[in-house]
Design a protein around this motif. Sequence first.
Motif, PDB file in Angstrom:
ATOM      1  N   CYS A   1      61.801  12.634 -14.148  1.00 18.85           N
ATOM      2  CA  CYS A   1      62.945  13.502 -14.423  1.00 18.85           C
ATOM      3  C   CYS A   1      63.715  13.819 -13.146  1.00 18.85           C
ATOM      4  CB  CYS A   1      62.472  14.796 -15.088  1.00 18.85           C
ATOM      5  SG  CYS A   1      61.805  14.581 -16.748  1.00 18.85           S
ATOM      6  N   LEU A   2      62.988  14.017 -12.059  1.00 21.53           N
ATOM      7  CA  LEU A   2      63.611  14.382 -10.794  1.00 21.53           C
ATOM      8  C   LEU A   2      64.534  13.271 -10.290  1.00 21.53           C
ATOM      9  CD1 LEU A   2      63.295  16.962  -9.099  1.00 21.53           C
ATOM     10  CD2 LEU A   2      61.679  15.709  -7.671  1.00 21.53           C
ATOM     11  N   LEU A   3      64.005  12.036 -10.227  1.00 20.12           N
ATOM     12  CA  LEU A   3      64.811  10.934  -9.704  1.00 20.12           C
ATOM     13  C   LEU A   3      65.855  10.476 -10.705  1.00 20.12           C
ATOM     14  CD1 LEU A   3      62.520   8.663  -7.533  1.00 20.12           C
ATOM     15  CD2 LEU A   3      63.889  10.625  -6.925  1.00 20.12           C
ATOM     16  N   CYS A   4      65.550  10.547 -11.989  1.00 22.68           N
ATOM     17  CA  CYS A   4      66.552  10.192 -12.990  1.00 22.68           C
ATOM     18  C   CYS A   4      67.749  11.138 -12.882  1.00 22.68           C
ATOM     19  CB  CYS A   4      65.938  10.259 -14.385  1.00 22.68           C
ATOM     20  SG  CYS A   4      67.053   9.669 -15.692  1.00 22.68           S
ATOM     21  N   GLY A   5      67.484  12.443 -12.785  1.00 21.68           N
ATOM     22  CA  GLY A   5      68.564  13.412 -12.657  1.00 21.68           C
ATOM     23  C   GLY A   5      69.380  13.203 -11.398  1.00 21.68           C
TER      24      GLY A   5
ATOM     25  N   GLY B   1      65.162  25.794  -9.602  1.00 19.97           N
ATOM     26  CA  GLY B   1      66.008  26.696 -10.367  1.00 19.97           C
ATOM     27  C   GLY B   1      67.339  26.954  -9.666  1.00 19.97           C
ATOM     28  N   LEU B   2      67.287  27.141  -8.349  1.00 19.00           N
ATOM     29  CA  LEU B   2      68.515  27.344  -7.581  1.00 19.00           C
ATOM     30  C   LEU B   2      69.382  26.092  -7.580  1.00 19.00           C
ATOM     31  CD1 LEU B   2      67.132  29.372  -4.528  1.00 19.00           C
ATOM     32  CD2 LEU B   2      68.583  30.227  -6.391  1.00 19.00           C
ATOM     33  N   PHE B   3      68.749  24.928  -7.442  1.00 15.53           N
ATOM     34  CA  PHE B   3      69.515  23.679  -7.499  1.00 15.53           C
ATOM     35  C   PHE B   3      70.216  23.541  -8.852  1.00 15.53           C
ATOM     36  CE2 PHE B   3      66.777  21.562  -4.061  1.00 15.53           C
ATOM     37  CZ  PHE B   3      67.796  21.639  -3.126  1.00 15.53           C
ATOM     38  N   ALA B   4      69.524  23.862  -9.933  1.00 13.93           N
ATOM     39  CA  ALA B   4      70.122  23.760 -11.269  1.00 13.93           C
ATOM     40  C   ALA B   4      71.307  24.710 -11.410  1.00 13.93           C
ATOM     41  CB  ALA B   4      69.069  24.052 -12.339  1.00 13.93           C
TER      42      ALA B   4
ATOM     43  N   VAL C   1      71.517  18.359 -14.825  1.00 11.68           N
ATOM     44  CA  VAL C   1      70.869  19.669 -14.972  1.00 11.68           C
ATOM     45  C   VAL C   1      69.741  19.603 -15.988  1.00 11.68           C
ATOM     46  CG1 VAL C   1      71.198  22.029 -15.811  1.00 11.68           C
ATOM     47  CG2 VAL C   1      72.837  21.040 -14.222  1.00 11.68           C
ATOM     48  N   ALA C   2      69.966  18.896 -17.101  1.00 10.14           N
ATOM     49  CA  ALA C   2      68.940  18.786 -18.140  1.00 10.14           C
ATOM     50  C   ALA C   2      67.672  18.138 -17.587  1.00 10.14           C
ATOM     51  CB  ALA C   2      69.483  17.991 -19.327  1.00 10.14           C
ATOM     52  N   PHE C   3      67.827  17.079 -16.808  1.00  4.85           N
ATOM     53  CA  PHE C   3      66.660  16.419 -16.216  1.00  4.85           C
ATOM     54  C   PHE C   3      65.992  17.314 -15.177  1.00  4.85           C
ATOM     55  CE2 PHE C   3      68.553  12.465 -17.901  1.00  4.85           C
ATOM     56  CZ  PHE C   3      67.420  11.895 -18.459  1.00  4.85           C
ATOM     57  N   LEU C   4      66.790  18.044 -14.408  1.00  2.00           N
ATOM     58  CA  LEU C   4      66.222  18.933 -13.401  1.00  2.00           C
ATOM     59  C   LEU C   4      65.433  20.066 -14.056  1.00  2.00           C
ATOM     60  CD1 LEU C   4      65.937  19.562 -10.423  1.00  2.00           C
ATOM     61  CD2 LEU C   4      68.144  20.737 -10.496  1.00  2.00           C
ATOM     62  N   LEU C   5      65.955  20.599 -15.158  1.00  2.00           N
ATOM     63  CA  LEU C   5      65.227  21.650 -15.888  1.00  2.00           C
ATOM     64  C   LEU C   5      63.955  21.089 -16.519  1.00  2.00           C
ATOM     65  CD1 LEU C   5      68.163  23.613 -17.572  1.00  2.00           C
ATOM     66  CD2 LEU C   5      66.792  24.280 -15.579  1.00  2.00           C
TER      67      LEU C   5
END
Length: 415
Positions: free
Chosen positions: A9-13, A69-72, A162-166
């Motif tokens: 999720c991290l790298l995809c986002g 959370g801050l990044f999102a 944002v969805a992937f980061l969350l």
Amino acid sequence: MLACTYFFCLLCGYYVVRPLRDEMGIEGGTAKLPYLFSVTFLVMLAAVPAFGWIVARAPRRRIVPVVYGLFALQLLAFFVLLKMPISRAALAPSFFVWVSVYNLFVVAVFWSYMVDVFSAAQARRLFGFIAAGGTIGAIAGPLLTQSIVRTIGPTNLLLVSVAFLLAALGCVLLINRQVERHGLPPAADHAQPIGFGVFSGVRRVFGSQYLFAIGCWVVLGNILGAFFYLQQQIIIEATVGSPAERIQLFARLDLTVNVLAIILQLLATGRIIQRFGVGVAAAAQPALATIGFLLLAAAPTLAVIFLCQTVGRAVNYAISNPARHALFSSVTPDEKYKAQNVVDTLFYRGGDAAGGWLFALLSRSLGLEIALIAAIATPFAALWTALAIALGRMQESHRPATEQVKGVAQPSSIS
């Protein structure tokens, strides 16, 4: 499985939004890119020690959810601003710098968190599987962007990211719950803090001929890498008119690079390092850069720059970057940690900034065309190649006779 999904999720986002960063670099004006490289360098110089100071005083498994959370929230703020009647060109520089700094932290924070929650035995057993999740994410991200950008529009890509980061944040919270239930593995809390020992690391780099040579090799490589990137941006700006088409092209470039890098990692990386040594492996990207500049000098076209960037970046990720990490295998653990941290931050981003200003001097101040700039860069790429070979020889003489290179560094670098 949670850790693997987290890295996916991290790298995809990240790779969903990376092509938008490159597009913003064009919309903000390619002439401003050297300034943005310098701002990124200065922000990084402040952010890395500050984050290291925080991490040194609190468990990373507690800090990571707050960071993501801050990044999102910041991504959502950019989304709102881009939807408002504000010039995209005015927002482009800050977005470009933000994504570049985010790129610096995204993988480093992940692996430091993994070290916190897994024991050494678990790491040896699981980290390869976890890294595969990131690899798949690095392919899925640009593939997704390429497929949907024309349908949803460039700005809405931020919501996808944002969805992937969350989702990654959700994985962190679930992992934390398991850690609280089962306890930390032995010695997991003793992981080194990120960004610690910067000034001590500077002294070590400048006090060692070997470490200083590695730093010079990194600076020279990033100066030439900035030349390639700025030439890419200028050519694409002149060739491709639509922002959505440019984003698709950037996504296609990232996708091709990541797929080729995986193939090289599976088929070539270990064999090249074991058979020819670290120096030859490190020289693979510089040698291709020399050829690439010659091609650009002859034909500065979209097809040529796409070929140069695809092959060069893939070889860097798969072969030369692991070799660069392997160069530190012959120094003491203290030198390795502190000096490598300085080289990977101060020298790396400093080379980007220097490359941006040198390119601006040649292109804007002296009025040179891309073909002539590429011709001027060619002998420096050859020097970069020769320095890599020399570093391989220095490493052999610098390393204790009883040591053997047992493998390559874990995949961790994106740009």
